[in-house]
Design an enzyme around this catalytic site. Structure first.
Site, short mmCIF file in Angstrom:
data_model
loop_
_atom_site.label_atom_id
_atom_site.label_comp_id
_atom_site.label_asym_id
_atom_site.label_seq_id
_atom_site.Cartn_x
_atom_site.Cartn_y
_atom_site.Cartn_z
N GLY A 1 -21.80 20.42 -27.59
CA GLY A 1 -22.42 21.81 -27.69
C GLY A 1 -23.57 22.00 -26.66
N ASN A 2 -24.12 23.31 -26.64
CA ASN A 2 -25.18 23.64 -25.68
C ASN A 2 -26.43 23.80 -26.58
OD1 ASN A 2 -24.72 23.74 -22.93
ND2 ASN A 2 -23.43 25.63 -23.42
#
Ligand code: C5P
Length: 222
Positions: A29-30
């Site tokens: 994820g970011n």
């Protein structure tokens, strides 16, 4: 907020990160709290727009008055945006993962069997560039974000051209800044006419100012 500013306008906002699964329990994820994107959706609602917020996983409540579509992956976000189009404006505040895992395991990958796994990644679609370059009725105003650790103005300008959007909000995420998860934001607005440097302000104030700018631009263009 003046409720007539965006009356009758349809605005799509993306917000939050995307999660790209590795197996049923793990993901790539970011870093993104979704605060800025959600604040923009909230101000657009306050300005009288019909707002569709397409959001990745965040720990924030749905902004009241917006139609909220919850997604997890970039491909789901792309599909949700496509389903929400056409619109007068598209604001891409999501931190979309650039890559996803090519083959997602159906079962949890076990530790210790033949060492650490190698993940093969494939590129995700660039949702902002796709919308900005579409030749079906394109939103009259397309706005992207650029979080950069250095050469903010140059990188944001090249992103504006490469992605084909009308404005880029440039965000410095160099160490010492409080952009990630924080309440305040110091940004640049970069458009064809040049660079506007906005003072440090709350994410809600950035959202209000962006919505005011959007109203002016929409009035010019449509
Ligand atoms: O290329 P980069 O990810 O830095 O660009 C950031 C901008 O592009 C943001 O507005 C983000 O929402 C958008 N974006 C997108 N789809 C992607 C990657 C980025 O819409 N796959």
């Amino acid at each position: 907020e003046r409720p007539s500013l965006l009356a009758g306008r349809r605005v799509i906002v993306t917000s939050g990160p995307t999660y790209e699964p590795i197996d049923p329990v793990r993901f790539i994820g970011n870093r993104s709290s979704g605060r800025q994107g959600h604040a923009i959706a909230q101000s657009a609602v306050g300005a009288g727009a019909n707002v569709i917020l397409v959001t990745g996983p965040v720990a924030l409540p749905d902004p009241p008055g917006a139609t909220v579509v919850h997604v997890e992956t970039a491909l789901e976000m792309q599909a949700a945006v496509a389903a929400a189009l056409p619109a007068d404006a598209f604001i891409a505040a999501a931190a979309v993962a650039d890559w996803r895992v090519e083959r997602v395991d159906n079962e949890k990958i076990k530790k210790g069997e033949g060492g650490a796994p190698t993940l093969r990644l494939v590129e995700n679609p660039d949702i902002l560039a796709e919308v900005a370059k579409m030749n079906k009725p394109r939103p009259a105003v397309v706005i992207g974000f650029a979080a950069e650790t250095n050469h903010l103005v140059d990188n944001a300008k090249s992103k504006l051209l490469r992605k084909g959007c009308d404005f880029i909000i440039g965000n410095s995420v160099a160490s010492g800044t409080t952009t990630f998860g924080g309440e305040t934001n110091e940004v640049l607005l970069i458009g064809a006419e040049g660079v506007e440097r906005w003072p440090s302000m709350s994410k809600a104030a950035v959202a209000d100012r962006l919505v005011a700018k959007l109203a002016v631009e929409l009035a010019k263009r449509s």
